[in-house]
Design a protein around this motif. Structure first.
Motif, PDB file in Angstrom:
ATOM      1  N   ARG A 199       5.115  31.064  -6.346  1.00 19.32           N
ATOM      2  CA  ARG A 199       5.008  29.662  -6.750  1.00 19.32           C
ATOM      3  C   ARG A 199       3.653  29.101  -6.348  1.00 19.32           C
ATOM      4  N   LEU A 200       3.107  28.255  -7.220  1.00 19.05           N
ATOM      5  CA  LEU A 200       1.837  27.577  -6.971  1.00 19.05           C
ATOM      6  C   LEU A 200       2.024  26.105  -7.307  1.00 19.05           C
ATOM      7  N   GLU A 201       1.727  25.216  -6.340  1.00 19.66           N
ATOM      8  CA  GLU A 201       1.957  23.787  -6.582  1.00 19.66           C
ATOM      9  C   GLU A 201       0.989  22.939  -5.773  1.00 19.66           C
ATOM     10  N   ARG A 202       0.836  21.705  -6.206  1.00 17.91           N
ATOM     11  CA  ARG A 202       0.037  20.714  -5.494  1.00 17.91           C
ATOM     12  C   ARG A 202       0.991  19.797  -4.752  1.00 17.91           C
ATOM     13  N   VAL A 203       0.731  19.616  -3.448  1.00 18.98           N
ATOM     14  CA  VAL A 203       1.629  18.816  -2.604  1.00 18.98           C
ATOM     15  C   VAL A 203       0.806  17.779  -1.853  1.00 18.98           C
ATOM     16  N   SER A 204       1.497  16.791  -1.342  1.00 11.76           N
ATOM     17  CA  SER A 204       0.846  15.746  -0.555  1.00 11.76           C
ATOM     18  C   SER A 204       1.792  15.320   0.564  1.00 11.76           C
ATOM     19  N   THR A 205       1.269  15.319   1.783  1.00 15.51           N
ATOM     20  CA  THR A 205       2.065  14.893   2.932  1.00 15.51           C
ATOM     21  C   THR A 205       1.303  13.837   3.711  1.00 15.51           C
ATOM     22  N   GLY A 206       1.938  13.286   4.709  1.00 14.88           N
ATOM     23  CA  GLY A 206       1.287  12.260   5.507  1.00 14.88           C
ATOM     24  C   GLY A 206       0.224  12.805   6.437  1.00 14.88           C
ATOM     25  N   LEU A 207       0.271  14.110   6.710  1.00 14.92           N
ATOM     26  CA  LEU A 207      -0.671  14.693   7.656  1.00 14.92           C
ATOM     27  C   LEU A 207      -1.989  15.099   7.007  1.00 14.92           C
ATOM     28  N   MET A 208      -1.995  15.245   5.716  1.00 19.70           N
ATOM     29  CA  MET A 208      -3.188  15.766   5.057  1.00 19.70           C
ATOM     30  C   MET A 208      -3.356  15.113   3.699  1.00 19.70           C
ATOM     31  N   THR A 209      -4.517  15.292   3.132  1.00 19.77           N
ATOM     32  CA  THR A 209      -4.731  14.857   1.756  1.00 19.77           C
ATOM     33  C   THR A 209      -4.008  15.824   0.826  1.00 19.77           C
ATOM     34  N   GLU A 210      -4.161  15.628  -0.459  1.00 21.66           N
ATOM     35  CA  GLU A 210      -3.488  16.504  -1.413  1.00 21.66           C
ATOM     36  C   GLU A 210      -3.907  17.952  -1.178  1.00 21.66           C
ATOM     37  N   ALA A 211      -2.941  18.853  -1.195  1.00 21.76           N
ATOM     38  CA  ALA A 211      -3.191  20.247  -0.846  1.00 21.76           C
ATOM     39  C   ALA A 211      -2.610  21.170  -1.905  1.00 21.76           C
ATOM     40  N   ILE A 212      -3.004  22.434  -1.829  1.00 23.65           N
ATOM     41  CA  ILE A 212      -2.484  23.490  -2.694  1.00 23.65           C
ATOM     42  C   ILE A 212      -1.547  24.351  -1.863  1.00 23.65           C
ATOM     43  N   ARG A 213      -0.325  24.499  -2.335  1.00 23.75           N
ATOM     44  CA  ARG A 213       0.655  25.320  -1.627  1.00 23.75           C
ATOM     45  C   ARG A 213       0.895  26.608  -2.411  1.00 23.75           C
ATOM     46  N   VAL A 214       0.749  27.727  -1.727  1.00 19.55           N
ATOM     47  CA  VAL A 214       0.969  29.046  -2.306  1.00 19.55           C
ATOM     48  C   VAL A 214       2.174  29.665  -1.622  1.00 19.55           C
ATOM     49  N   SER A 215       3.173  30.037  -2.409  1.00 16.11           N
ATOM     50  CA  SER A 215       4.408  30.589  -1.850  1.00 16.11           C
ATOM     51  C   SER A 215       4.571  32.050  -2.242  1.00 16.11           C
ATOM     52  N   THR A 216       5.013  32.842  -1.275  1.00 17.40           N
ATOM     53  CA  THR A 216       5.433  34.220  -1.525  1.00 17.40           C
ATOM     54  C   THR A 216       6.879  34.336  -1.035  1.00 17.40           C
ATOM     55  N   ARG A 217       7.441  35.512  -1.133  1.00 17.32           N
ATOM     56  CA  ARG A 217       8.821  35.692  -0.683  1.00 17.32           C
ATOM     57  C   ARG A 217       8.928  35.612   0.833  1.00 17.32           C
ATOM     58  N   GLN A 218       7.841  35.843   1.542  1.00 15.32           N
ATOM     59  CA  GLN A 218       7.874  35.844   3.003  1.00 15.32           C
ATOM     60  C   GLN A 218       7.572  34.477   3.602  1.00 15.32           C
ATOM     61  N   ARG A 219       6.561  33.754   3.049  1.00 10.40           N
ATOM     62  CA  ARG A 219       6.155  32.507   3.668  1.00 10.40           C
ATOM     63  C   ARG A 219       5.354  31.639   2.705  1.00 10.40           C
ATOM     64  N   GLN A 220       4.945  30.453   3.200  1.00 10.38           N
ATOM     65  CA  GLN A 220       4.136  29.519   2.427  1.00 10.38           C
ATOM     66  C   GLN A 220       2.801  29.296   3.137  1.00 10.38           C
ATOM     67  N   ARG A 221       1.755  29.106   2.338  1.00 16.08           N
ATOM     68  CA  ARG A 221       0.433  28.766   2.867  1.00 16.08           C
ATOM     69  C   ARG A 221      -0.036  27.495   2.177  1.00 16.08           C
ATOM     70  N   GLU A 222      -0.641  26.596   2.964  1.00 16.60           N
ATOM     71  CA  GLU A 222      -1.141  25.342   2.408  1.00 16.60           C
ATOM     72  C   GLU A 222      -2.628  25.207   2.693  1.00 16.60           C
ATOM     73  N   PHE A 223      -3.394  24.841   1.647  1.00 11.85           N
ATOM     74  CA  PHE A 223      -4.848  24.726   1.738  1.00 11.85           C
ATOM     75  C   PHE A 223      -5.249  23.323   1.273  1.00 11.85           C
ATOM     76  N   SER A 224      -6.203  22.744   1.978  1.00 16.06           N
ATOM     77  CA  SER A 224      -6.668  21.397   1.607  1.00 16.06           C
ATOM     78  C   SER A 224      -8.153  21.266   1.909  1.00 16.06           C
ATOM     79  N   MET A 225      -8.663  20.050   1.741  1.00 18.74           N
ATOM     80  CA  MET A 225     -10.068  19.720   2.007  1.00 18.74           C
ATOM     81  C   MET A 225     -11.017  20.471   1.073  1.00 18.74           C
ATOM     82  N   PHE A 226     -10.642  20.587  -0.205  1.00 15.82           N
ATOM     83  CA  PHE A 226     -11.521  21.184  -1.202  1.00 15.82           C
ATOM     84  C   PHE A 226     -12.476  20.120  -1.749  1.00 15.82           C
ATOM     85  N   LEU A 227     -13.679  20.543  -2.100  1.00 12.39           N
ATOM     86  CA  LEU A 227     -14.614  19.621  -2.740  1.00 12.39           C
ATOM     87  C   LEU A 227     -14.133  19.247  -4.134  1.00 12.39           C
ATOM     88  N   ASN A 228     -13.505  20.200  -4.836  1.00 13.76           N
ATOM     89  CA  ASN A 228     -12.978  19.947  -6.173  1.00 13.76           C
ATOM     90  C   ASN A 228     -11.618  20.633  -6.268  1.00 13.76           C
TER      91      ASN A 228
END
Length: 420
Positions: A199-228
């Motif tokens: 799964r690939l999605e854009r998420v937003s939480t109170g702790l960070m600006t809008e981020a990209i969440r990458v999901s696999t069967r084992q876990r999730q990774r969230e990346f933020s602070m992109f220039l674009n």
């Protein structure tokens, strides 16, 4: 580049080749028609073999194995390789006492030169070649992936682990998404194969600006602070889609030519592919359509009595327009219905106008077209090609009708008499 191929070991059967020249440390061998037996063996052992008639071999006395360090289709080409070896390599071999060390040094040197040339050609396709070359070196150093793993692009970002951000770089390659960070003496790195992404999605939480969440069967990774973030999200989605399509290739899925040669995939191509996928989905065009031009413009809308701003998309067989405000105005014109595409006189209220006339005796007016001359010339070229194909199809169809009519006149038709 002096070496068109990486060093390869050759079996003792290659000694059947007649020698054209023999020089210290390196032997230049020639294989004319008398080497058909060896050529047949090469083809049997490797169905994709492309045997070149001239090769430079590194041969150690007493060993039955030689190493191919260069090859060519003509003597002149091989001589250029040899001259390069003399000026850049042979003078440094005198410091080695062990002949095996000589062979190892030459093989390593040639492989390094080829790798450097590959990096240079990849970097030359990017907007900032020097920056990309530096990132490519770090990518190879940090992750140790196969040499065939081509880096497409990279982004500076943060990877979140709970509430702790790790500043680093996200590397996007043909088959993997990789992240590396070294901060305050702590190293964080991981590799996610595209095939394992669920799964690939854009998420937003109170702790960070809008981020990209990458999901696999084992876990999730969230990346933020992109220039674009929009560009990054689009590139990740495209590379994941490409990996899936290549994975399904074994099931009979027909791939684009570029996908069949992953080394040709670049960031620019991925972004163009994203626009193409968007246009095909927006106008529900056939998958085989190729996108040629994307240009901002305005089209005259009679119902609103004004020009509506939007984007023009041109493909092999269609002219498409979508308004800037989604759903306000959408236009789809098959080229088979177009009679002419002409430039009109430019005025201050109507800059760079283009008139598209169709068979229903109607016309569409486009204005504010950048690079209008090149755009009109390109569209007219495809229009003339399509009209020529249509005329050829009609002539063949009319010819078949005439043949059928003549045959029907020649064949007599009889009816049985009553009572038979």
């Amino acid at each position: 580049m002096p070496f068109p191929r990486p060093p390869e070991s050759c079996s003792s059967a290659l000694s059947l080749w007649p020698l054209a020249d023999k020089r210290p440390l390196i032997d230049a061998e020639w294989k004319p028609c008398l080497g058909l037996l060896v050529g047949a063996l090469d083809t049997v052992l490797d169905s994709n073999a492309r045997v070149t008639p001239f090769r430079i071999l590194l041969q150690i006395p007493g060993s039955q194995t030689s190493w191919v360090v260069a090859s060519g289709a003509a003597v002149e080409e091989v001589n250029k390789h040899w001259d390069w070896l003399v000026h850049n390599l042979l003078h440094s071999l005198s410091v080695f006492e062990n002949k095996e060390d000589v062979a190892s040094f030459v093989r390593g040197k040639v492989k390094g030169l080829i790798a450097e040339d590959v990096r240079g050609r990849q970097a030359a396709q990017e907007e900032d070649p020097e920056k990309f070359r530096e990132a490519l070196l770090k990518f190879e150093l940090h992750f140790g992936l196969p040499s065939s793993e081509k880096l497409v692009t990279f982004y500076s970002c943060c990877c979140w682990k709970g509430r702790v951000p790790r500043q680093g770089f996200l590397y996007l390659s043909i088959n993997h998404m990789s992240f590396y960070s070294f901060l305050l003496g702590k190293e964080v790195k991981f590799v996610i194969p595209w095939a394992e992404m669920t799964r690939l999605e854009r998420v937003s939480t109170g702790l960070m600006t809008e981020a990209i969440r990458v999901s696999t069967r084992q876990r999730q990774r969230e990346f933020s602070m992109f220039l674009n973030l929009d560009e990054t999200f689009g590139v990740i989605g495209q590379l994941a889609d490409i990996a899936l399509r290549r994975l399904l290739d074994s099931g009979g899925l027909e791939l684009d030519r570029v996908l069949q040669q992953p080394t040709r995939i670049t960031k620019r191509w991925v972004l163009e592919q994203a626009i193409r996928e968007y246009a095909l989905a927006l106008f529900r065009l056939p998958r085989a359509e190729k996108l040629h031009e994307v240009a901002p413009c305005s089209v005259w809308t009679p119902h609103a009595r004004c020009h509506t701003a939007g984007t023009l998309y041109t493909t092999d067989s269609y002219l498409c327009f979508s308004s800037r405000e989604e759903g306000n105005c959408s236009l789809l014109v098959p080229l088979s219905e177009v009679l002419s595409i002409e430039k009109a006189e430019s005025t201050s209220p109507l800059p760079n106008p283009v008139i598209v006339s169709v068979r229903t005796k109607k016309a569409f007016q486009l204005i504010d077209l950048p690079d209008r001359d090149e755009l009109v010339e390109s569209m007219n070229y495809r229009l003339r090609s399509l009209q020529w194909k249509q005329s050829m199809f009609r002539s063949r169809k009319d010819g078949k009708r005439k043949v059928v009519r003549v045959m029907s006149e020649l064949i007599p038709v009889t009816f049985p008499h009553a009572g038979c």
